[in-house]
Motif scaffolding. Structure first.
Motif, mmCIF file in Angstrom:
data_model
loop_
_atom_site.group_PDB
_atom_site.id
_atom_site.type_symbol
_atom_site.label_atom_id
_atom_site.label_comp_id
_atom_site.label_asym_id
_atom_site.label_seq_id
_atom_site.Cartn_x
_atom_site.Cartn_y
_atom_site.Cartn_z
ATOM 1 N N ASP A 1 0.840 -1.208 0.000
ATOM 2 C CA ASP A 1 0.000 0.000 0.000
ATOM 3 C C ASP A 1 0.871 1.252 0.000
ATOM 4 N N TYR A 2 1.933 1.230 0.782
ATOM 5 C CA TYR A 2 2.861 2.352 0.858
ATOM 6 C C TYR A 2 3.534 2.576 -0.495
ATOM 7 N N VAL A 3 3.989 1.484 -1.098
ATOM 8 C CA VAL A 3 4.618 1.565 -2.421
ATOM 9 C C VAL A 3 3.644 2.138 -3.439
ATOM 10 N N TYR A 4 2.401 1.672 -3.407
ATOM 11 C CA TYR A 4 1.421 2.107 -4.403
ATOM 12 C C TYR A 4 0.955 3.535 -4.184
ATOM 13 N N SER A 5 1.249 4.088 -2.993
ATOM 14 C CA SER A 5 0.982 5.511 -2.788
ATOM 15 C C SER A 5 2.160 6.338 -3.302
ATOM 16 N N MET A 6 3.143 5.646 -3.883
ATOM 17 C CA MET A 6 4.306 6.215 -4.563
ATOM 18 C C MET A 6 5.278 6.907 -3.612
ATOM 19 N N GLN A 7 5.315 6.439 -2.371
ATOM 20 C CA GLN A 7 6.303 6.928 -1.419
ATOM 21 C C GLN A 7 7.543 6.039 -1.484
ATOM 22 N N GLU A 8 8.646 6.563 -1.046
ATOM 23 C CA GLU A 8 9.899 5.832 -1.021
ATOM 24 C C GLU A 8 9.840 4.758 0.059
ATOM 25 N N ALA A 9 10.054 3.499 -0.304
ATOM 26 C CA ALA A 9 10.026 2.389 0.653
ATOM 27 C C ALA A 9 11.381 1.677 0.628
ATOM 28 N N ILE A 10 12.100 1.805 1.722
ATOM 29 C CA ILE A 10 13.425 1.208 1.839
ATOM 30 C C ILE A 10 13.278 -0.154 2.515
ATOM 31 N N HIS A 11 13.932 -1.143 1.940
ATOM 32 C CA HIS A 11 13.817 -2.492 2.482
ATOM 33 C C HIS A 11 15.100 -3.273 2.235
ATOM 34 N N ILE A 12 15.279 -4.317 3.037
ATOM 35 C CA ILE A 12 16.480 -5.151 2.950
ATOM 36 C C ILE A 12 16.056 -6.574 2.612
ATOM 37 N N TYR A 13 16.772 -7.152 1.651
ATOM 38 C CA TYR A 13 16.573 -8.549 1.310
ATOM 39 C C TYR A 13 17.934 -9.157 1.000
ATOM 40 N N ASN A 14 18.236 -10.270 1.648
ATOM 41 C CA ASN A 14 19.481 -10.998 1.407
ATOM 42 C C ASN A 14 20.708 -10.085 1.541
ATOM 43 N N GLN A 15 20.701 -9.282 2.610
ATOM 44 C CA GLN A 15 21.789 -8.366 2.954
ATOM 45 C C GLN A 15 22.017 -7.253 1.928
ATOM 46 N N LYS A 16 21.010 -6.981 1.113
ATOM 47 C CA LYS A 16 21.075 -5.874 0.162
ATOM 48 C C LYS A 16 19.983 -4.872 0.524
ATOM 49 N N LYS A 17 20.319 -3.603 0.470
ATOM 50 C CA LYS A 17 19.344 -2.546 0.759
ATOM 51 C C LYS A 17 18.777 -2.027 -0.550
ATOM 52 N N TYR A 18 17.454 -1.979 -0.622
ATOM 53 C CA TYR A 18 16.731 -1.541 -1.811
ATOM 54 C C TYR A 18 15.849 -0.336 -1.483
ATOM 55 N N CYS A 19 15.509 0.399 -2.516
ATOM 56 C CA CYS A 19 14.523 1.467 -2.412
ATOM 57 C C CYS A 19 13.599 1.369 -3.620
ATOM 58 N N ILE A 20 12.302 1.334 -3.341
ATOM 59 C CA ILE A 20 11.322 1.380 -4.430
ATOM 60 C C ILE A 20 10.520 2.661 -4.265
ATOM 61 N N GLN A 21 10.274 3.318 -5.381
ATOM 62 C CA GLN A 21 9.584 4.602 -5.346
ATOM 63 C C GLN A 21 8.842 4.818 -6.656
ATOM 64 N N GLY A 22 7.707 5.483 -6.568
ATOM 65 C CA GLY A 22 6.934 5.806 -7.748
ATOM 66 C C GLY A 22 6.775 7.303 -7.910
ATOM 67 N N TRP A 23 6.424 7.719 -9.128
ATOM 68 C CA TRP A 23 6.144 9.128 -9.389
ATOM 69 C C TRP A 23 5.324 9.252 -10.664
ATOM 70 N N ASN A 24 4.726 10.417 -10.820
ATOM 71 C CA ASN A 24 3.965 10.764 -12.029
ATOM 72 C C ASN A 24 4.774 11.756 -12.851
ATOM 73 N N LYS A 25 4.739 11.570 -14.168
ATOM 74 C CA LYS A 25 5.394 12.529 -15.064
ATOM 75 C C LYS A 25 4.712 12.461 -16.418
ATOM 76 N N ASP A 26 4.289 13.604 -16.898
ATOM 77 C CA ASP A 26 3.685 13.716 -18.227
ATOM 78 C C ASP A 26 2.535 12.733 -18.432
ATOM 79 N N GLY A 27 1.720 12.568 -17.398
ATOM 80 C CA GLY A 27 0.545 11.709 -17.494
ATOM 81 C C GLY A 27 0.825 10.222 -17.373
ATOM 82 N N MET A 28 2.061 9.872 -17.075
ATOM 83 C CA MET A 28 2.430 8.463 -16.905
ATOM 84 C C MET A 28 2.869 8.226 -15.461
#
Length: 91
Positions: free
Chosen positions: A11-38
């Motif tokens: 839900d947090y990801v789909y609200s396009m906020q930055e979500a930092i998470h760790i998997y298998n000792q790697k740190k990831y960030c997923i984030q969404g945004w709108n640009k030019d109608g996409m």
């Protein structure tokens, strides 16, 4: 998901906020945004080696979500296959 609920994370990801998470000792960030109608959804590895892992562009967040869930982005695993060993963290 360690220390969190996977559906709350999504839900947090789909609200396009930055979500930092760790998997298998790697740190990831997923984030969404709108640009030019996409809508864009972007997954980056922050540690140990900063790089963009995946980016998807669609007309709506639902399409981005569906692609994120079915793509094996976490060491060859999809989100649902990896989430039990994933930890949602604040940076």
């Amino acid at each position: 998901m360690i220390n969190a609920n996977a559906n709350d994370f999504l839900d947090y990801v789909y609200s396009m906020q930055e979500a930092i998470h760790i998997y298998n000792q790697k740190k990831y960030c997923i984030q969404g945004w709108n640009k030019d109608g996409m809508v864009y959804l972007d997954l980056q590895e922050w540690e140990p080696t900063p790089k963009t892992i995946w980016q998807y562009k669609a007309s709506n967040i639902l399409e981005c979500r569906n692609e994120y869930l079915k793509t094996p982005l976490y060491d060859g695993k999809t989100f649902w296959e990896a989430e039990k060993d994933m930890e949602w963290v604040d940076d």
